[in-house]
Design an enzyme around this catalytic site. Structure first.
Site, PDB file in Angstrom:
ATOM      1  N   HIS A  36       9.089  45.369  33.654  1.00 34.16           N
ATOM      2  CA  HIS A  36      10.124  45.131  34.659  1.00 34.16           C
ATOM      3  C   HIS A  36      10.389  46.355  35.545  1.00 34.16           C
ATOM      4  O   HIS A  36      10.551  46.227  36.755  1.00 34.16           O
ATOM      5  CB  HIS A  36      11.411  44.728  33.917  1.00 34.16           C
ATOM      6  CG  HIS A  36      12.413  44.019  34.737  1.00 34.16           C
ATOM      7  ND1 HIS A  36      13.365  43.192  34.192  1.00 34.16           N
ATOM      8  CD2 HIS A  36      12.640  43.993  36.071  1.00 34.16           C
ATOM      9  CE1 HIS A  36      14.125  42.697  35.157  1.00 34.16           C
ATOM     10  NE2 HIS A  36      13.708  43.168  36.303  1.00 34.16           N
ATOM     11  N   ASP A  71      11.264  32.165  36.730  1.00 32.56           N
ATOM     12  CA  ASP A  71      11.125  33.619  36.595  1.00 32.56           C
ATOM     13  C   ASP A  71      12.394  34.200  35.967  1.00 32.56           C
ATOM     14  O   ASP A  71      13.444  34.241  36.589  1.00 32.56           O
ATOM     15  CB  ASP A  71      10.893  34.231  37.979  1.00 32.56           C
ATOM     16  CG  ASP A  71      10.656  35.730  37.915  1.00 32.56           C
ATOM     17  OD1 ASP A  71       9.484  36.142  37.930  1.00 32.56           O
ATOM     18  OD2 ASP A  71      11.649  36.484  37.844  1.00 32.56           O
ATOM     19  N   TYR A  97      17.612  40.111  32.142  1.00 30.51           N
ATOM     20  CA  TYR A  97      18.594  39.170  32.723  1.00 30.51           C
ATOM     21  C   TYR A  97      19.488  38.593  31.628  1.00 30.51           C
ATOM     22  O   TYR A  97      20.499  37.973  31.914  1.00 30.51           O
ATOM     23  CB  TYR A  97      17.926  37.989  33.440  1.00 30.51           C
ATOM     24  CG  TYR A  97      17.000  38.306  34.597  1.00 30.51           C
ATOM     25  CD1 TYR A  97      16.913  39.574  35.150  1.00 30.51           C
ATOM     26  CD2 TYR A  97      16.207  37.293  35.146  1.00 30.51           C
ATOM     27  CE1 TYR A  97      16.044  39.835  36.204  1.00 30.51           C
ATOM     28  CE2 TYR A  97      15.348  37.535  36.203  1.00 30.51           C
ATOM     29  CZ  TYR A  97      15.267  38.816  36.720  1.00 30.51           C
ATOM     30  OH  TYR A  97      14.407  39.052  37.765  1.00 30.51           O
ATOM     31  N   LYS A 110       9.997  39.317  31.482  1.00 31.32           N
ATOM     32  CA  LYS A 110       9.706  40.740  31.705  1.00 31.32           C
ATOM     33  C   LYS A 110      10.284  41.571  30.566  1.00 31.32           C
ATOM     34  O   LYS A 110      11.358  41.253  30.046  1.00 31.32           O
ATOM     35  CB  LYS A 110      10.332  41.206  33.033  1.00 31.32           C
ATOM     36  CG  LYS A 110      10.103  40.243  34.190  1.00 31.32           C
ATOM     37  CD  LYS A 110      10.694  40.729  35.496  1.00 31.32           C
ATOM     38  CE  LYS A 110      10.609  39.638  36.559  1.00 31.32           C
ATOM     39  NZ  LYS A 110      11.731  38.683  36.546  1.00 31.32           N
TER      40      LYS A 110
END
Ligand code: A2P
Length: 282
Positions: free
Chosen positions: A107, A44, A49, A74
Site C-alpha cells: 500500500h 478495491d 481501510y 493491500k
C-alpha cells in the site's frame, strides 16, 4: 465490463469500486453489495481501510460466484518485513473470508518494503494471491526498489485524473509493462475538475455526466480507475462508459488539462512519518 490484460496474462476489470474511507460494520457492506448489484465485478479494499470483513460478507451475500469477482486488497506498512507480511496476508485472507486474493498491493512505500515483497512473491507461488502490485510509487521510489524484486508488479496504483496525469511515471511504468491504476480518478470531487468547461461540453455532446467523461478518458488511456460514489445513480453510471468513445482531439483536449501536480507526495518525509505511525492492530 471491459477488462485490461496485465503483464502476467491475467485480466482485470477496467473499472473497480473503491471502498476507501467507508466504515466497516455496515456501511462498507451496504456499499459493496450495492456496487455488485449495480454491475461492478472489481472491489478495491485494503487492510489499512479496516473494512475487509464487510467486503467479504457482501461478496458472499451477493450470491455472485467468487470467481466472477476481482478482489484487490493491500498490505499495510505496519506489516512490512518478511515475517510480518506473511501474517498480514493471512489476516487479509481471513477477514475477506476467501482462499485467494486476485490482486494484493504493497500500500505504501516505506519500512522493510522488499522483505514484504518477498512474502507476497511466496504467496503467489502458494496460490494465495494471483497477482501482486505496488502503490504510491514514484519514479525515484521505483528506481530504489526495482532491483530487489524477482516478480514484476502488475500494477502501480497512484493518484491519477485529468489534473494529475503522472506523465513521467507513466512512461517509466509503460517501459516495464506495469499498468497504472487511478485512485481519486474524479479528483475526489474537485469542483474545478468536475466543472471544467472542456469536460462539461463533452458531457453534453455525449449525453453523459462529467464523471463518465473523465472515466471514459481514463479507460481510453489504458488506466484502471477506482471511482467512489455513495450515490446509487452515479455508482451505476460510473461503469456505464463503454457505449461511446472520445475521439483523438477530445482525448488530447483532456490531456491538456494536466497540472503536473498531485495532492499526495509519497516522497515527503512528513507523509512517510504520518503513515508509518498509523496502526491498524496491536
Ligand atoms: P457522490 O458520492 O455523491 O457520488 P474519487 O473517486 O475521485 O475519490 O471521487 C469521489 C467523489 O466524486 C465523491 O464526492 C462523489 O460524490 C463524486 N462523484 C462520483 N461519481 C461522480 C460522477 N459521475 N459525477 C460527478 N461526481 C461524482
Amino acid at each position: 465490463m471491459e477488462n485490461f490484460t496485465l503483464n502476467n496474462n491475467t485480466t482485470i476489470p477496467a473499472v473497480g469500486f473503491g471502498v476507501f474511507q467507508i466504515p466497516n460494520d455496515g456501511p462498507t457492506y451496504d456499499a459493496t453489495l450495492a456496487a455488485l448489484k449495480a454491475g461492478y465485478r472489481h472491489i478495491d479494499t485494503a487492510a489499512g481501510y479496516m473494512n475487509e470483513s464487510d467486503v467479504g460478507k457482501a461478496i458472499v451475500d451477493s450470491g455472485i460466484e467468487r470467481s466472477e469477482i476481482f478482489i484487490t486488497s493491500k498490505l499495510w506498512v505496519q506489516d512490512h518485513g518478511y515475517e510480518n507480511a506473511k501474517i498480514g496476508i493471512e489476516n487479509s485472507l481471513r477477514l475477506l473470508g476467501v482462499d485467494y486474493i486476485d490482486l494484493y498491493l504493497l500500500h505504501q512505500p516505506y519500512g522493510d518494503y522488499l522483505g514484504a515483497w518477498k512474502a507476497l512473491e511466496e504467496a503467489v507461488a502458494k496460490g494465495k494471491i494471483r497477482s501482486i502490485g505496488i502503490s504510491n510509487i514514484t519514479v525515484n521510489l521505483w528506481n530504489k526498489f526495482k532491483d530487489g524484486m524477482n516478480l514484476m508488479p502488475v500494477v502501480n496504483q497512484v493518484e491519477f485524473n485529468p489534473f494529475t496525469q503522472q506523465k513521467e511515471l507513466r512512461k517509466v511504468m509503460a517501459e516495464n509493462d506495469i499498468r497504472l491504476e487511478a485512485w481519486y480518478p474524479l479528483g475526489h470531487g474537485n469542483k474545478d475538475l468536475l466543472e471544467n468547461k472542456i469536460i462539461v461540453d463533452l458531457a453534453e455532446k455525449y449525453n453523459k455526466n462529467v464523471g463518465q467523461i473523465i472515466l471514459r478518458w481514463i479507460y481510453q488511456e489504458g488506466v484502471v480507475s477506482l471511482p467512489k460514489s455513495t450515490n446509487p445513480e452515479r455508482m451505476k453510471g460510473n461503469i456505464d462508459i463503454f457505449d461511446f468513445a472520445l475521439n483523438d482531439d477530445e482525448m488530447k483536449a483532456i490531456e491538456g488539462l494536466d497540472t503536473g501536480k498531485a495532492s499526495h507526495n509519497p516522497e515527503d518525509p512528513a507523509v512517510e512519518q504520518r503513515l508509518m505511525g498509523m496502526k491498524i492492530h496491536e
